[in-house]
Design a protein around this motif. Sequence first.
Motif, PDB file in Angstrom:
ATOM      1  N   VAL A  63       0.832  -1.213   0.000  1.00 26.65           N
ATOM      2  CA  VAL A  63       0.000   0.000   0.000  1.00 26.65           C
ATOM      3  C   VAL A  63       0.861   1.256   0.000  1.00 26.65           C
ATOM      4  CG1 VAL A  63      -1.693   1.328   1.331  1.00 26.65           C
ATOM      5  CG2 VAL A  63      -1.977  -1.135   1.072  1.00 26.65           C
ATOM      6  N   SER A  64       1.935   1.259   0.815  1.00 29.62           N
ATOM      7  CA  SER A  64       2.765   2.465   0.915  1.00 29.62           C
ATOM      8  C   SER A  64       3.525   2.741  -0.372  1.00 29.62           C
ATOM      9  CB  SER A  64       3.740   2.350   2.093  1.00 29.62           C
ATOM     10  OG  SER A  64       4.631   1.272   1.906  1.00 29.62           O
ATOM     11  N   ILE A  65       4.028   1.686  -1.045  1.00 29.48           N
ATOM     12  CA  ILE A  65       4.770   1.902  -2.294  1.00 29.48           C
ATOM     13  C   ILE A  65       3.817   2.339  -3.411  1.00 29.48           C
ATOM     14  CG2 ILE A  65       6.015   0.701  -4.142  1.00 29.48           C
ATOM     15  CD1 ILE A  65       7.701  -0.623  -2.124  1.00 29.48           C
ATOM     16  N   VAL A  66       2.621   1.751  -3.457  1.00 27.55           N
ATOM     17  CA  VAL A  66       1.629   2.194  -4.447  1.00 27.55           C
ATOM     18  C   VAL A  66       1.330   3.672  -4.240  1.00 27.55           C
ATOM     19  CG1 VAL A  66      -0.783   2.012  -5.174  1.00 27.55           C
ATOM     20  CG2 VAL A  66       0.565  -0.058  -4.832  1.00 27.55           C
ATOM     21  N   ASN A  67       1.088   4.067  -2.990  1.00 20.72           N
ATOM     22  CA  ASN A  67       0.820   5.479  -2.693  1.00 20.72           C
ATOM     23  C   ASN A  67       2.004   6.370  -3.041  1.00 20.72           C
ATOM     24  OD1 ASN A  67      -1.860   5.912  -1.621  1.00 20.72           O
ATOM     25  ND2 ASN A  67      -1.278   4.576   0.047  1.00 20.72           N
ATOM     26  N   GLY A  68       3.202   5.878  -2.695  1.00 21.72           N
ATOM     27  CA  GLY A  68       4.396   6.667  -2.963  1.00 21.72           C
ATOM     28  C   GLY A  68       4.614   6.899  -4.444  1.00 21.72           C
ATOM     29  N   ALA A  69       4.509   5.822  -5.244  1.00 18.08           N
ATOM     30  CA  ALA A  69       4.706   5.955  -6.692  1.00 18.08           C
ATOM     31  C   ALA A  69       3.595   6.774  -7.329  1.00 18.08           C
ATOM     32  CB  ALA A  69       4.772   4.565  -7.328  1.00 18.08           C
ATOM     33  N   ALA A  70       2.349   6.604  -6.842  1.00 17.61           N
ATOM     34  CA  ALA A  70       1.217   7.353  -7.412  1.00 17.61           C
ATOM     35  C   ALA A  70       1.317   8.832  -7.111  1.00 17.61           C
ATOM     36  CB  ALA A  70      -0.099   6.792  -6.868  1.00 17.61           C
ATOM     37  N   SER A  71       1.854   9.157  -5.921  1.00 12.02           N
ATOM     38  CA  SER A  71       1.958  10.570  -5.537  1.00 12.02           C
ATOM     39  C   SER A  71       3.103  11.278  -6.249  1.00 12.02           C
ATOM     40  CB  SER A  71       2.122  10.696  -4.019  1.00 12.02           C
ATOM     41  OG  SER A  71       3.323  10.076  -3.603  1.00 12.02           O
ATOM     42  N   ILE A  72       4.135  10.499  -6.683  1.00 12.11           N
ATOM     43  CA  ILE A  72       5.220  11.088  -7.475  1.00 12.11           C
ATOM     44  C   ILE A  72       4.811  10.988  -8.940  1.00 12.11           C
ATOM     45  CG2 ILE A  72       7.691  11.050  -7.992  1.00 12.11           C
ATOM     46  CD1 ILE A  72       8.165   9.571  -5.400  1.00 12.11           C
ATOM     47  N   SER A  73       3.953  11.896  -9.348  1.00 11.39           N
ATOM     48  CA  SER A  73       3.392  11.823 -10.701  1.00 11.39           C
ATOM     49  C   SER A  73       4.440  12.063 -11.788  1.00 11.39           C
ATOM     50  CB  SER A  73       2.247  12.831 -10.844  1.00 11.39           C
ATOM     51  OG  SER A  73       2.686  14.131 -10.491  1.00 11.39           O
ATOM     52  N   ASP A  74       5.515  12.770 -11.431  1.00 10.38           N
ATOM     53  CA  ASP A  74       6.593  13.024 -12.379  1.00 10.38           C
ATOM     54  C   ASP A  74       7.508  11.799 -12.432  1.00 10.38           C
ATOM     55  OD1 ASP A  74       8.700  13.894 -13.881  1.00 10.38           O
ATOM     56  OD2 ASP A  74       9.099  15.711 -12.715  1.00 10.38           O
ATOM     57  N   ILE A  75       7.490  11.085 -13.535  1.00 11.26           N
ATOM     58  CA  ILE A  75       8.279   9.858 -13.666  1.00 11.26           C
ATOM     59  C   ILE A  75       9.769  10.145 -13.569  1.00 11.26           C
ATOM     60  CG2 ILE A  75       8.751   7.850 -15.135  1.00 11.26           C
ATOM     61  CD1 ILE A  75       5.940   7.970 -13.914  1.00 11.26           C
ATOM     62  N   ARG A  76      10.183  11.313 -14.048  1.00  9.19           N
ATOM     63  CA  ARG A  76      11.606  11.673 -13.950  1.00  9.19           C
ATOM     64  C   ARG A  76      12.030  11.797 -12.491  1.00  9.19           C
ATOM     65  NH1 ARG A  76      11.784  16.840 -17.786  1.00  9.19           N
ATOM     66  NH2 ARG A  76       9.804  17.114 -16.666  1.00  9.19           N
ATOM     67  N   LYS A  77      11.129  12.348 -11.673  1.00 12.20           N
ATOM     68  CA  LYS A  77      11.428  12.467 -10.241  1.00 12.20           C
ATOM     69  C   LYS A  77      11.534  11.085  -9.597  1.00 12.20           C
ATOM     70  CE  LYS A  77       9.661  14.190  -5.848  1.00 12.20           C
ATOM     71  NZ  LYS A  77       8.530  14.828  -5.144  1.00 12.20           N
ATOM     72  N   GLY A 170      -4.107   9.286 -13.567  1.00  6.88           N
ATOM     73  CA  GLY A 170      -4.524  10.536 -12.918  1.00  6.88           C
ATOM     74  C   GLY A 170      -5.983  10.588 -12.520  1.00  6.88           C
ATOM     75  N   ASP A 171      -6.714  11.574 -13.022  1.00  4.54           N
ATOM     76  CA  ASP A 171      -8.111  11.804 -12.633  1.00  4.54           C
ATOM     77  C   ASP A 171      -9.043  10.648 -13.008  1.00  4.54           C
ATOM     78  OD1 ASP A 171      -7.495  14.213 -11.495  1.00  4.54           O
ATOM     79  OD2 ASP A 171      -7.954  15.392 -13.300  1.00  4.54           O
ATOM     80  N   LYS A 172      -8.658   9.863 -13.998  1.00  4.24           N
ATOM     81  CA  LYS A 172      -9.508   8.741 -14.406  1.00  4.24           C
ATOM     82  C   LYS A 172      -9.692   7.724 -13.277  1.00  4.24           C
ATOM     83  CE  LYS A 172      -8.278   8.940 -19.328  1.00  4.24           C
ATOM     84  NZ  LYS A 172      -7.663   8.184 -20.453  1.00  4.24           N
ATOM     85  N   VAL A 173      -8.669   7.618 -12.390  1.00  8.69           N
ATOM     86  CA  VAL A 173      -8.740   6.646 -11.293  1.00  8.69           C
ATOM     87  C   VAL A 173      -8.642   7.364  -9.946  1.00  8.69           C
ATOM     88  CG1 VAL A 173      -7.872   4.645 -12.577  1.00  8.69           C
ATOM     89  CG2 VAL A 173      -6.258   6.266 -11.582  1.00  8.69           C
ATOM     90  N   LYS A 174      -9.183   8.575  -9.907  1.00  5.81           N
ATOM     91  CA  LYS A 174      -9.115   9.376  -8.681  1.00  5.81           C
ATOM     92  C   LYS A 174      -9.718   8.629  -7.487  1.00  5.81           C
ATOM     93  CE  LYS A 174     -10.024  14.079  -7.074  1.00  5.81           C
ATOM     94  NZ  LYS A 174     -10.667  15.379  -7.413  1.00  5.81           N
ATOM     95  N   GLY A 175     -10.845   7.928  -7.724  1.00  3.97           N
ATOM     96  CA  GLY A 175     -11.490   7.185  -6.649  1.00  3.97           C
ATOM     97  C   GLY A 175     -10.616   6.062  -6.124  1.00  3.97           C
ATOM     98  N   LEU A 176      -9.924   5.357  -7.042  1.00  5.77           N
ATOM     99  CA  LEU A 176      -9.047   4.246  -6.650  1.00  5.77           C
ATOM    100  C   LEU A 176      -7.839   4.760  -5.864  1.00  5.77           C
ATOM    101  CD1 LEU A 176      -8.617   1.226  -6.795  1.00  5.77           C
ATOM    102  CD2 LEU A 176      -7.476   1.528  -9.005  1.00  5.77           C
ATOM    103  N   ILE A 177      -7.288   5.900  -6.313  1.00  9.52           N
ATOM    104  CA  ILE A 177      -6.169   6.507  -5.581  1.00  9.52           C
ATOM    105  C   ILE A 177      -6.608   6.864  -4.158  1.00  9.52           C
ATOM    106  CG2 ILE A 177      -4.657   8.537  -5.467  1.00  9.52           C
ATOM    107  CD1 ILE A 177      -4.595   8.504  -8.547  1.00  9.52           C
ATOM    108  N   GLY A 178      -7.843   7.392  -4.049  1.00 10.82           N
ATOM    109  CA  GLY A 178      -8.383   7.731  -2.730  1.00 10.82           C
ATOM    110  C   GLY A 178      -8.517   6.510  -1.836  1.00 10.82           C
TER     111      GLY A 178
END
Length: 415
Positions: A63-77, A170-178
């Motif tokens: 759960v934490s890695i999914v959240n971490g990767a999802a929150s770093i939306s910039d792939i370069r970062k 992004g916004d397409k899966v906003k509910g899933l990210i939540g």
Amino acid sequence: MKKLGLTSKIFIGLISGAILGIILNNIGASYFKDTILVGGIFELMGQIFLRAIKMMVVPLVFVSIVNGAASISDIRKLGRVGSKTILFYILTTTIAISLAIGLGFLINPGVGLDMSQIDKIEPTIGESKPLVQVFYEMVPTNPIKSFTEGAMLQIIVFAMLVGVGLAYLGDKVKGLIGIFEQLNELVMKIVDFVMLIAPYGVFALIAKTFASLGFEAMGYLLKYMITVILALLIHGTLTYSGLLVVFTKLNPIRFIKKLMPAMGVAFSTASSSATIPVTLETIEKDIGASKSIASFTIPLGATINMDGTAIMQGVATVFISQIYGVDLSIQAILTVIMTATLASIGTAGVPGVGLIMLSMVLQAVNIPVEGIALIIGIDRILDMARTAINITGDSVCTTIVCKTEGEFDEEVFNS
């Protein structure tokens, strides 16, 4: 006790458990001590705590890695954070093994030691994997099987892919990210509940360890133990503190004080993986690291960052080579450094894994693997100490990465 913080309670449990364990060890065998206390009460308390904390590892890492990767939306970062983390782990592991070998040759722990004086326990060593296999097995063929078996590298890779996919959509899966964010809150709250019993679990685990170990043979292995512990202390104070000051300008003493709860759990469980929940909570809430970065670096570090174990391997290689009269050439020393550094990538953060890695190192330089039998009796104590160093390295790396990415809260650190 209610007024004391978690750090103080865990420290009290650790010290009192060690003292009671040593006293019980010197009393001798009895039904009350061996069956009721050590095999009954201590076993029950320790295992409940250990199982409760292990219960949280897989869901928390995923759960934490999914959240971490999802929150770093910039792939370069994300690539930047990953590169810095892996570079730090490889660099510090190389320093650790080099330091250990240097101290080993300076102190010469195996010179003049009579092997007949040492209690030897027959080692059970797992089969090592080729490095190529380690890399391709990081990609899971069945993620569900990876979850049930606790294959951490495969879970991390799958979680990264899920997180990156969520970030792209992004916004397409906003509910899933939540939902994943809410799951993260739930998991961390359960960790809070588990930590309520941490002081008692630590007390029981330490008391059982010291009550069960035989101390008679330790005098003969004292130079080996001192060399390992000295290398751990030097690496923990000079290497980590130096990197922390250079890259973050933070106070290393304050940093260590705030990390004490996680170090206490690491010491008692001797498992980097089992300590992940506490390390994550401590690094975020007490030290001020970014949740998105910490959720990536801490689980990864618990899987591939084994500085404490590398130190044991370096000292043990020199110790066993001196016992058997095997001269280590410069080429052999370089082989040990490279093998130990690469081996740390593919070994899980569980108790006793250092012996599997040590067998790989000894085989690489043609030193008898049977020499592990000389040190296995006291390895549990050193395993606890090196695990505390392992999670310290994970936390220092996380802090440095957060600071260089501008995602570190100094107000939390200074509070």
